[in-house]
Enzyme design. Structure first.
Site, mmCIF file in Angstrom:
data_model
loop_
_atom_site.group_PDB
_atom_site.id
_atom_site.type_symbol
_atom_site.label_atom_id
_atom_site.label_comp_id
_atom_site.label_asym_id
_atom_site.label_seq_id
_atom_site.Cartn_x
_atom_site.Cartn_y
_atom_site.Cartn_z
ATOM 1 N N SER A 1 0.807 -1.220 0.000
ATOM 2 C CA SER A 1 0.000 0.000 0.000
ATOM 3 C C SER A 1 0.840 1.270 0.000
ATOM 4 O O SER A 1 0.405 2.294 -0.550
ATOM 5 C CB SER A 1 -0.968 0.005 1.190
ATOM 6 O OG SER A 1 -0.281 -0.190 2.394
ATOM 7 N N HIS B 1 1.827 4.627 4.757
ATOM 8 C CA HIS B 1 1.083 5.315 3.706
ATOM 9 C C HIS B 1 1.649 6.718 3.474
ATOM 10 O O HIS B 1 1.779 7.162 2.326
ATOM 11 C CB HIS B 1 -0.394 5.396 4.076
ATOM 12 C CG HIS B 1 -1.058 4.062 4.152
ATOM 13 N ND1 HIS B 1 -2.280 3.855 4.765
ATOM 14 C CD2 HIS B 1 -0.660 2.842 3.701
ATOM 15 C CE1 HIS B 1 -2.618 2.586 4.671
ATOM 16 N NE2 HIS B 1 -1.652 1.945 4.038
#
Length: 244
Positions: free
Chosen positions: A144, A195
């Site tokens: 991610s 992230h």
């Protein structure tokens, strides 16, 4: 950190269904290869998750640098894999078509390692600022972070438009920041620093310094020039769920 098993891997089945819906022939080679690698390592992991996740403690203090390579391509469970890989399909098809397979592969390789480094820097900084050494122990896996970086690139190369984040319409230019907060609020177990590291690496590339460094390292690498890029690989369309 142990892999969460739920019997039948429904997420994996849905992912394969999505891949065949798009059509293997419509997926550019680097995107397809990256997806295949992640699926293969989900089915046949090289090591247990605790041995591949990246953290300040294991990566920096223990000098287990192989985790920089292993962490991005291992996932906690089938749903983690599903959402990340469907997001990769959407972003990879658009970006690989725009940039060409050679440059896109170069970007994926560099981003995968660099995001792990930036992640450790962020966790180290948080540990110091908050006087909480537990941040140095936070261990992350998954693709991610790279997807957040690719989202920044996608918005750079395909400007304009809006995104729907939890019912909120926002300019695609700022969507990654709203997603960063939304995902953290809805799924507290996800890695906020991972992230954020992806967004920062994406900005480092689109704003110039990282791109220039990569270009300098590549020497006469022609694929940084528009005239050398392969285009128009995929002419279809498909929808992906909201994910990184």
């Amino acid at each position: 950190m142990q892999r969460r098993r739920r019997g039948v891997d429904v997420g994996l089945i849905l992912l394969l269904s999505q891949v065949f819906q798009v059509g293997l022939e419509n997926i550019p080679p680097v995107t397809l290869g990256t997806l295949a690698l992640n699926v293969f390592l989900f089915l046949k992991p090289l090591k247990p998750l605790l041995k591949v996740c990246i953290s300040v403690d294991q990566g920096y203090y223990q000098k287990d640098w192989q985790r920089l390579l292993l962490a991005p391509v291992h996932h906690a469970d089938d749903w983690h894999l599903y959402f990340n890989m469907v997001s990769l399909l959407w972003k990879g098809i658009k970006l690989e078509r725009k940039l060409g397979s050679v440059l896109f592969g170069y970007i994926i390789a560099v981003f995968s390692v660099l995001i792990g480094i930036v992640y450790m820097v962020l966790e180290f900084a948080l540990a110091g600022l908050l006087n909480d050494s537990s941040y140095k122990m936070n261990c992350a896996v998954g693709f991610s972070g790279v997807l957040f970086a690719l989202k920044v690139l996608n918005n750079h190369y395909h400007p304009g438009g809006t995104s729907n984040i939890m019912g909120i319409r926002v300019s695609s230019r700022y969507a990654c920041w709203l997603e960063l907060v939304a995902i953290h609020l809805c799924s507290p177990g996800t890695s906020f620093a991972g992230h954020l590291a992806g967004i920062l690496v994406g900005l480092m590339y689109t704003l110039g310094p990282l791109k220039m460094l990569m270009k300098a390292i590549a020497g006469d690498f022609p694929y940084f020039n528009d005239s050398a890029r392969q285009r128009d690989y995929y002419s279809g369309s498909f929808n992906s769920p909201a994910s990184a």
